[in-house]
Structure formats: structure tokens, C-alpha cells
Design an enzyme around this catalytic site. Sequence first.
Site, PDB file in Angstrom:
ATOM      1  N   GLU A 198       0.804  -1.229   0.000  1.00  0.00           N
ATOM      2  CA  GLU A 198       0.000   0.000   0.000  1.00  0.00           C
ATOM      3  C   GLU A 198       0.833   1.273   0.000  1.00  0.00           C
ATOM      4  O   GLU A 198       0.584   2.202  -0.769  1.00  0.00           O
ATOM      5  CB  GLU A 198      -0.984   0.012   1.176  1.00  0.00           C
ATOM      6  CG  GLU A 198      -2.189  -0.899   1.015  1.00  0.00           C
ATOM      7  CD  GLU A 198      -1.876  -2.361   1.302  1.00  0.00           C
ATOM      8  OE1 GLU A 198      -0.760  -2.646   1.787  1.00  0.00           O
ATOM      9  OE2 GLU A 198      -2.737  -3.220   1.029  1.00  0.00           O
ATOM     10  N   HIS A 211     -11.538  -4.393   9.775  1.00  0.00           N
ATOM     11  CA  HIS A 211     -12.111  -4.100   8.463  1.00  0.00           C
ATOM     12  C   HIS A 211     -13.341  -3.195   8.572  1.00  0.00           C
ATOM     13  O   HIS A 211     -14.226  -3.246   7.727  1.00  0.00           O
ATOM     14  CB  HIS A 211     -12.501  -5.387   7.732  1.00  0.00           C
ATOM     15  CG  HIS A 211     -11.353  -6.046   7.040  1.00  0.00           C
ATOM     16  ND1 HIS A 211     -10.353  -6.717   7.707  1.00  0.00           N
ATOM     17  CD2 HIS A 211     -11.028  -6.131   5.722  1.00  0.00           C
ATOM     18  CE1 HIS A 211      -9.484  -7.200   6.838  1.00  0.00           C
ATOM     19  NE2 HIS A 211      -9.866  -6.848   5.628  1.00  0.00           N
TER      20      HIS A 211
END
Lengths: 333, 327
Positions: free
Chosen positions: B60, B129
Site C-alpha cells: 500500500e 475491516h
Amino acid sequence: MKLEDKKRVLREMVVHRRFEERCYQAYIERKIGGFLHLYPGQEACCNGVMEAARPGYDYVITGYRDHVHAIKCGADPKAVMAELYGKETGSSKGRGGSMHIFDAQHHFMGGYALVGGPFPLAAGIAKAIQLKGGDEIAICFLGDAANNQGTFHETLNMAALWKLPVLFVCENNLYGIGTAIERSTAVVHQHKRVCGYGIEAAECDGQDIEKVYEAAKLAVNHVRSGKGPYFLELMTYRYRGHSMSDARGYRTREEEEEWKQRDPIYLLRDRLIAEKAMTMADYEALEKEVDHYIEHEVVKFAEESPEPRVEELEKYVLAERATQMPWLTGQAA
Amino acid sequence: MAEMMYWEAIRRAHDEEMARDPLVICMGEDIGVAGGTYKATKGLFEKYGPLRVMDTPISENSYTGLGIGASFLGVRPIIEIMSVNFAWLAMDQMFNSAAKVRYMSGGQLTAPVVFRSPGGTAHQLGAQHSARMEKVFMGIAGLRVVTPSNPRQAYGLLKSAVRCDDPVFINEHELMYNMKGPVPDAEYFHPLEGSEITRSGTDVTLLGYNISVHWNLKAAEILDKQYGISAEVVDLYSLAPLDRAGIRQSVAKTHRAVVVGEDEAPVSVASEVIAILNEECFFDLDAAPVRINSANVPQPYNHTLEMATIPNHESVVRAVLKLFGKA
Ligand SMILES: Cc1ncc(C[n+]2csc(CCOP(=O)(O)OP(=O)(O)O)c2C)c(N)n1
Ligand SMILES: [Mg+2]
């Protein structure tokens, strides 16, 4: 290297050395603030690589030890010194400081303070070159300790995967601040860490500019000919502390002296003298001339330049509003 | 005006911008061959090829940095981060490189890059999440933050974000990709700044963004039908900068404000909106502004516990009734 080039580069390296030494003095005088990372000892790295590349054309990016890289790309030493003084005439208009020298016109894409930060930025610049179809390359100069950041490994993988035209130059000066490389890094020779990514890599003496130049020529040709990234490790040494408040207690004076025996400037000077291309007196005159230039042009310019205006504090945070109105107000199309 | 889904609207904006400008590219995990976790880039790989629709490794921080570096040379990358929970790993490059490069270069470099990422609580995705991170992004100078509450905004905000020279973070929502709504047939650029009055009213202003706009709309309906309270619903689709004038105008009219968000209360979007209310319309207020946020806990997996953490239209109705001394 051609004789004429060697003579020119010798002068450039003296400018780089004296510029940095003068910064040290200005820091003591409190004319320069913040962090100040100086380059003496490592001059052959930047100069050798850039002699093999095209300064001002190829894109260069580096960390916080960035003054010399900027100047080598074509930045005016006056603008760099003015930046260190925080002046409006500085290369980043006094908003950047020592660690954030930029000169977009000469394709010097900046100095960045986060260790490892420039790796992916360099690969991105290479990606842009690839998309646009140019024959420039991206060159990323960073230290040895930066290779322990995730960005190093993540970026090497992507650069190899996408065959990006980027040259990674590791200036291995054996220390990350006060931590010796063998105390932070399992493999001291950095080029060995790169093999796993399928990237061509080499190691070279970073004190001898002619050796750096030859190694860099191979590296630059490799990258420019579309063969993908290359990693060049240059073994070198920084004479001064990491930044300004560093008593260098983590290494011995003997070790420092040993490295100074192979000073990049004196190595080249003595070679030129041996080749009868110059005399010691010529060299001494050169140093004097450079000192005069630094004092009476570079420092003078920085001293006499105006401060940025507080009214313009918020300039450059975002793009000029006037140019962005269609997107800000939805008035486009 | 055709109806389309939120994901289709995002896909359409990608497609139009990529067709127009060869320097618009998109990158992210599984966005190419797989078409994107939420289909936002479906079919683009086949159309534009691997050089412009890049399936990235799971790196990322570095693919974000790579996109930012490319943007320095005029490439306009649309970077999808599969979930905002993974954006923590990319924040170094987003904040230290994209948001600051213009300033620290004295205006020489700029990062015209778009980050898109879904956040929010979906269905029992657990603590790692379910993050809501808009509050983090909106506090960083040099970054624009927008958050679409419907397909029209999802389309138009992405279009404008690609064209704008500033880095823009688009905060989407996990639960909204299949929401249907009208999107103009003609090309449409939604403003990156400002706010929208989604429903006008006179008694209280319900300020929200993204999914909470929908809670507020439902609450306004109930308040009107069952209690005779007229609520104005304001959609703060721009979180950075927040629309001071729009907030002031509405609250100066209604004299009451309830700020609703799915993020957690300490240092929330609502914290900032209420600070603005203090600065802009303290003397217009008939009651202290109220904020409604999620419970400040890592999101639990258990469905009942999870539902107990996030507000909904009922929490909004209750808060308004309390404001009017009716509860
Ligand atoms: C992300 C991050 N962590 C830590 C630091 C503090 N820091 C600045 S320079 C440095 C050492 C880097 O050493 P190296 O990469 O070898 O470069 P050198 O200074 O030797 O040229 C550290 C730890 C930082 N600036 N950024
Ligand atoms: Mg080092």
C-alpha cells in the site's frame, strides 16, 4: 573521464565541499536552523553518477542530505543557500528548508525527510517517463540504512515487475545516524540484498570518482536502454556528524582519518597533478577562488534576500484557486 | 437521467476520464484482471491495458507513493485502496509526500492524484475491516477530502477530483456500492467544495455525510410525519474544506443542529462541525448542538454488538425529540 571533464568536476566538487563547510559555519552563527545534514566525504558519489547521466534532464530525487544533489542537477547555489536561510528567494521560497530543496526546472524532484520515502516516488517518476515515452531516467540517491524500510523492498519489486527506468544509487556510508551498519543490517553489502528481486546490481568504491563514473555509465546505459531498474552501491563515508548535534561517539577518530586518506577531492586533485594537468598552486588558487565565490556571491545573496511575507503563509498549500474553479464549483462542462 | 448504481457511476467516471486523457491511469489491488473488489474498474483492464490499469502488489505505502511520484510529472493516477483499513499503511506517502510537496517545494511540484477507498461498518467484518478514517484525512493540510452519499456524487466527484490539481481523497462506503440513483446522462462535474441541502426544513438542521445523510433523511421523514418537526438535511460531501458558509446559513435559519456521523465521537467529523458552529453561529443557536457518533470501541464481530455501536435514523429521531423537550 576526459581531462577537461575531470578539471571541471574537480572545481564543482570543491564548490560542493566549501558550500557545505560554509553551511556549517552559518549554522553555528544561527543563520541556518533546523536539521542540517552535510555531504563532505561523499562528493564522488553524486558527481560520479551524474557525470554518467544527464544533469537537468534525468530526474533526480533524494533524502534530506540533498544540497549537493540539487546543485549538481543545475540548481543555483545562491538559491539553495537562500533556502537554508529561509528566504523568499530560496529554491523552495523559504518554505522547505535544508531537507526540502526542490528545483523542478532542472528535474531535481526534491529532498524528503522520511527515510525510505523517495523510493516509490522515484519509481513513480519512472512510471511517468515510461507512459510518456521519453528517454529520461529516474535516479534515486539514498543511504544504506534506508534499505531497511519496507518501501525499499516494495519498490524494488514493482520496479522490476514493471521494468521501470529507475536507477537506485545507495550511498553506503556505513552508518544510519549513530548506528553502524553491522548493528542494524544483517547483510552489510547492500547490492547482495537486491538479487532476490531480479534487479541488476553492482558495488563500487565511492571515493574514486573515475571508478564511480565507469560503474555509473554501465548502470545508466542499462536503465536508459529499457532493460529495467539497476542498483548501484557506492562505498563511502561522511566526515561530519549525521546532523549538527552529533559528537560522533559511535566511531573512532582513527577510522575517520583512514577514510580521509582517500578523500574524493584530493584523489582527483593528486591524479591531475600527477598527470601534469595542474599544479598544487593551481589547486590552491582554485580553492581561494571558490571561497571568494561562496562568500561574496552565494552567502551574500542569501544574507541580503528578503524574508517571505507572513501574509503569504497559506500560499502553496493548495493549487491556485483561480485555476481550479471549474472543479471546485462544478461549473465545468 | 439514467438510474445507475454507485459502483457503476464510479466506473463510468473512470472510463470517461481515461478515454479523454492517456495520462489518467488507475492502480490498486485486484482492480485490473479481477475488475475491482467493488467492480469500480470493471472492464477497464480489457479496454486500456496493463500499463494504464495496474494490478499492484500488496504494498500500500509504495504503490501509493509510486502513483504520487508519477503525478509529479503530470500523470493523473486514480489509486484505489481496497479498504480504508489498509490506508493506514499508505498514510506516510499520502500525508508526507502528496499533501506536502506543493508547500515544501514553494509551489514547484504538485500531486494531482486521486485516492479512493471504502470505509465504514459493513456486515460483521470485525475490528480490522470496519474503520472510519475520514476524520484522519480531513485534518491534513494540502489534501482535499470528499465523500459521496449517492451515485450522482460518486460520479461527479471523481470526475472533478481527476481534473483538480490538488490531491483528493474520496471516502466511499462499503455498504453503498449497490445503491441506485439518478446520474445525469451528460458529463457532470460535482463541485469539490460546498454542501447540499438534501431536504429543506425550518426547525432543526441535521448535518451528515455519506451514509449518515440517509439516516438523516429517514429521521426527517419520521420527525415530520409523526411529530410535526421540520428538519433540514445538509449533506457535507466535502469534509476538507468543510462548508462554513453552508453550515452557517442553515443553522442561522433553524437555530438547532444535530451532527451525525458513523465515526467515533472523540475527534470526529462532528467535533469539527460543532467547533465551526461555535465560531460561526453561537448566537443563532437556541440549544447546544448535539453530535451522534458510533461507540468508541474496536468494531465487535458479534452482530448484535456491532449494531449497537453504530447510530441509525432512530438515534437521530431520539436526539431531535430530546432537543425539543419531547423525549
Ligand atoms: C521514517 C523515518 N524514520 C526515522 C528517521 C530519523 N532518521 C533520519 S536519518 C536516519 C538514518 C538514515 O541513514 P542512511 O539511510 O544510511 O542515510 P545517511 O544519513 O547515512 O546518508 C534516521 C534514522 C526519519 N527521518 N524517517
Ligand atoms: Mg548511511
